[in-house]
Design an enzyme around this catalytic site. Structure first.
Site, PDB file in Angstrom:
ATOM      1  N   CYS A   8       3.791  48.733   2.851  1.00 20.43           N
ATOM      2  CA  CYS A   8       3.542  49.760   3.855  1.00 20.43           C
ATOM      3  C   CYS A   8       4.228  51.069   3.469  1.00 20.43           C
ATOM      4  O   CYS A   8       3.915  51.647   2.442  1.00 20.43           O
ATOM      5  CB  CYS A   8       3.973  49.242   5.231  1.00 20.43           C
ATOM      6  SG  CYS A   8       3.412  50.274   6.560  1.00 20.43           S
ATOM      7  N   TYR A   9       5.221  51.528   4.239  1.00 21.36           N
ATOM      8  CA  TYR A   9       5.934  52.749   3.852  1.00 21.36           C
ATOM      9  C   TYR A   9       6.544  52.600   2.451  1.00 21.36           C
ATOM     10  O   TYR A   9       6.565  53.563   1.668  1.00 21.36           O
ATOM     11  CB  TYR A   9       7.018  53.053   4.897  1.00 21.36           C
ATOM     12  CG  TYR A   9       7.876  54.242   4.540  1.00 21.36           C
ATOM     13  CD1 TYR A   9       7.409  55.540   4.735  1.00 21.36           C
ATOM     14  CD2 TYR A   9       9.139  54.061   3.982  1.00 21.36           C
ATOM     15  CE1 TYR A   9       8.188  56.626   4.388  1.00 21.36           C
ATOM     16  CE2 TYR A   9       9.922  55.151   3.632  1.00 21.36           C
ATOM     17  CZ  TYR A   9       9.449  56.436   3.833  1.00 21.36           C
ATOM     18  OH  TYR A   9      10.221  57.505   3.481  1.00 21.36           O
ATOM     19  N   GLY A  57       8.465  51.113   7.169  1.00 16.52           N
ATOM     20  CA  GLY A  57       9.356  51.947   7.978  1.00 16.52           C
ATOM     21  C   GLY A  57       8.519  52.931   8.758  1.00 16.52           C
ATOM     22  O   GLY A  57       7.370  53.191   8.387  1.00 16.52           O
ATOM     23  N   ASP A  96      19.419  29.320  21.908  1.00 19.55           N
ATOM     24  CA  ASP A  96      20.407  29.905  21.005  1.00 19.55           C
ATOM     25  C   ASP A  96      21.833  29.536  21.397  1.00 19.55           C
ATOM     26  O   ASP A  96      22.613  29.068  20.564  1.00 19.55           O
ATOM     27  CB  ASP A  96      20.277  31.435  20.988  1.00 19.55           C
ATOM     28  CG  ASP A  96      18.855  31.876  20.704  1.00 19.55           C
ATOM     29  OD1 ASP A  96      18.127  31.089  20.064  1.00 19.55           O
ATOM     30  OD2 ASP A  96      18.473  32.970  21.136  1.00 19.55           O
ATOM     31  N   GLU A 120       4.383  40.065   5.557  1.00 16.21           N
ATOM     32  CA  GLU A 120       5.446  39.300   6.217  1.00 16.21           C
ATOM     33  C   GLU A 120       5.092  38.888   7.643  1.00 16.21           C
ATOM     34  O   GLU A 120       5.728  38.013   8.203  1.00 16.21           O
ATOM     35  CB  GLU A 120       6.770  40.087   6.188  1.00 16.21           C
ATOM     36  CG  GLU A 120       6.834  41.346   7.061  1.00 16.21           C
ATOM     37  CD  GLU A 120       6.243  42.589   6.412  1.00 16.21           C
ATOM     38  OE1 GLU A 120       5.412  42.453   5.505  1.00 16.21           O
ATOM     39  OE2 GLU A 120       6.590  43.699   6.854  1.00 16.21           O
ATOM     40  N   LYS A 157      14.724  32.425  15.299  1.00 11.36           N
ATOM     41  CA  LYS A 157      14.561  31.353  16.271  1.00 11.36           C
ATOM     42  C   LYS A 157      14.173  30.012  15.644  1.00 11.36           C
ATOM     43  O   LYS A 157      14.748  28.974  15.973  1.00 11.36           O
ATOM     44  CB  LYS A 157      13.472  31.764  17.257  1.00 11.36           C
ATOM     45  CG  LYS A 157      13.503  31.036  18.536  1.00 11.36           C
ATOM     46  CD  LYS A 157      14.568  31.642  19.346  1.00 11.36           C
ATOM     47  CE  LYS A 157      14.643  31.224  20.752  1.00 11.36           C
ATOM     48  NZ  LYS A 157      15.569  32.124  21.463  1.00 11.36           N
ATOM     49  N   HIS A 191       1.086  44.492   5.772  1.00 13.24           N
ATOM     50  CA  HIS A 191       2.328  43.711   5.897  1.00 13.24           C
ATOM     51  C   HIS A 191       2.091  42.221   5.619  1.00 13.24           C
ATOM     52  O   HIS A 191       1.569  41.522   6.485  1.00 13.24           O
ATOM     53  CB  HIS A 191       2.885  43.832   7.321  1.00 13.24           C
ATOM     54  CG  HIS A 191       3.412  45.191   7.621  1.00 13.24           C
ATOM     55  ND1 HIS A 191       4.727  45.535   7.409  1.00 13.24           N
ATOM     56  CD2 HIS A 191       2.810  46.300   8.100  1.00 13.24           C
ATOM     57  CE1 HIS A 191       4.916  46.794   7.753  1.00 13.24           C
ATOM     58  NE2 HIS A 191       3.765  47.285   8.180  1.00 13.24           N
TER      59      HIS A 191
END
Ligand code: XMP
Length: 510
Positions: A78-79, A51, A223, A167, A366, A165
């Site tokens: 992280c945060y 964050g 999309d 991710e 996506k 991170h």
């Protein structure tokens, strides 16, 4: 399942996506959720997201401290790592030398979440603060030159923190770290599959829509095409797909989109020509947020016109959109602490119209949308088309939009994409497009001086548009593109190639 507590991160949903990719259900909850709600979900693990806040600031987000006493494994990122350290008695400080972007981290232990990794790993940092002293009972598991406590773990309990991170795709073995947490620490089961997601969406659409007619705004992109195919499969000709030609589209776009829908045998496909209205409203406007708002509002008006005229035969109460997850998260909608970056125009469409909105793809990224499209037998070429933003070329002309600038950009962009396809580079790139910079510089052509605009070429590698790296384009291809643009497009005498990552830049220019 695993809970992701959102502490205001742009990446909270990316974490959940990675977890789902690994075959485990993930649910995102606000950071201040009660412990009872957490317990009711019976999670195998809890992940604290990153964050933008600093734990050193008053009022920065903190989860309930009870989560550390539940005997449920917790991973802070992280945060989330800093919050965990501070709440358990450690210290966090703002670091003078901030670490942002790619770094090499030294792993001190290669078990727990680092099982199977090397002693040095490339990871991705994005926070100015760092943990300067560990809470009691914890040991250091990773460090960099600037950040000695880049990773920690409790000596006995399943509590882990990492400053970087896992991710984002820039952390090379990030998925392995998450997988270790899920399967070795949390003992989660692989039972979440994308194939069942498609059927679940169709079933829930069927239940919700019954015999209703549905209006769908299509952009020609992946999309809305997948949303259209899912709806077409569910309600057939009760789907009314509408394509608005805003005048902000790429070269030959309307023609191409019409061909696609014809081939897919859509009976109710309508093209609305609204170029003049959009261009009039945008005249003289250079502020990016104003442009986006004007386009969003004009869409609403044009749709109202569509409903009154061509669709008055049917009573339509449902409006579908191809909104996907990244469209929503960057509009700061889900979390209290996420800062606003851009308002995505497709979100400003609905409320005023009094429709019930359906967004079949709203929780998907996506690549998940493409997988669903593939299982619906949509052509590969369309599914792998690069994304195109709702506001179109309006956010690719920096500053004021004029017909002259639009046609310059359209020609340059068409040459760029044509050469990328010809050079077999298009499919290696996540998104590529040209941008018009309305700055004039001096050049020489023949023997004459020129004083014309610049074109910036953007090409990025990404997984989902949340983070992106610039594409390492072959120099000869760039040269060929630049030569053709300057030679063939009147009004351009200089071509630039953009080498900025996201963050700190965004993919689009406005
Ligand atoms: P940014 O510029 O935010 O773009 O890094 C991330 C991705 O989102 C696309 N984009 C949009 N898509 N409506 C959309 O449907 C919008 O208003 C919009 N703005 C940006 C962008 O092309 C990129 O793929």
């Amino acid at each position: 399942m695993v809970i992701v507590l959102n502490l205001g991160s742009q990446f909270a949903h990316l974490i959940a996506r990675r977890v789902r990719d690994l075959g485990v259900k993930a649910e995102i909850l606000p950071f201040d959720v009660s412990v009872n709600r957490i317990l009711a979900l019976n999670p195998a693990g809890i992940i604290l997201s990153g964050g933008p806040a600093s734990v050193t600031e008053r009022g920065s987000p903190r989860p309930t401290s009870k989560i550390f006493e539940l005997a449920i494994p917790v991973l802070g990122l992280c945060y989330g790592h800093q919050v965990m350290a501070e709440m358990l008695g450690g210290k966090v400080k703002a670091n003078e030398k901030r670490e942002f972007g790619k770094e090499i981290v030294n792993l001190r232990s290669r078990d727990g979440i680092f099982r199977g990794l090397r002693d040095k790993e490339i990871v991705w940092f994005s926070h100015g603060d760092q943990v300067v002293s560990l809470p009691k009972g914890f040991k250091r598991t990773a460090s960099t030159n600037e950040c000695p406590n880049a990773g920690f773990a409790h000596k006995d309990k399943s509590l882990y923190g990492i400053q970087f991170h896992p991710e984002v795709s820039h952390t090379i073995h990030g998925t392995k770290i998450l997988s270790n947490f899920l399967f070795h620490i949390c003992k989660a089961k692989h039972d979440w599959r994308i194939s069942s997601l498609k059927n679940a969406i169709i079933q829930s659409l069927r239940k919700q829509l019954g015999r209703e007619h549905v209006l769908l705004g299509v952009s020609g992109g992946v999309d809305s095409l997948v949303a259209a195919a899912l709806l077409h499969r569910t309600i057939g000709n009760k789907l009314h797909a509408v394509f608005i030609d805003t005048g902000l589209l790429r070269k030959n776009e309307t023609r191409d989109v019409r061909d696609v829908f014809r081939k897919q045998r859509f009976k109710n496909f309508h093209i609305v020509k609204a170029q003049k209205t959009f261009l009039q409203r945008l005249e003289g406007v250079s502020n990016p947020e104003r442009k986006r708002k004007i386009i969003g509002h004009t869409f609403i008006e044009v749709f109202e016109g569509v409903i009154k005229k061509s669709l008055k035969k049917h009573l339509i109460r449902y409006f579908a959109q191809g909104t996907i997850y990244p469209d929503r998260i960057e509009s700061a909608e889900p979390a209290k602490h996420v800062s606003k970056i851009k308002s995505h125009h497709n979100l400003t469409l609905p409320e005023k119209l009094g429709f019930t909105i359906i967004e079949p793809l709203k929780d998907l990224y996506k690549d998940e949308v493409r997988k669903i499209g593939k299982s619906l037998n949509l052509p590969k070429k369309l599914l792998w088309r690069h994304p195109f933003p709702g506001p179109g070329l309006a956010v690719r002309i920096v500053g004021k939009i004029t017909s002259e600038r639009l046609s310059i950009l359209r020609e340059a962009d068409a040459i760029y994409l044509e050469e990328l396809r010809r050079g077999e580079e298009y499919d290696k790139i996540w998104q590529a497009f040209a941008v018009l910079l309305p700055l004039k510089t001096v050049g020489v052509m023949g023997d004459a001086r020129t004083y014309e605009y610049m074109i910036s070429l953007r090409a990025v590698d990404s997984v989902d548009g949340m983070t992106a790296d610039w594409h390492k384009m072959p120099a000869e291809l760039l040269e060929q593109i630049s030569n053709r643009i300057v030679r063939e497009v009147r009004g351009v005498n200089r071509v630039l190639y953009d080498i900025t990552q996201k963050p700190p830049a965004t993919i689009e220019y406005e």
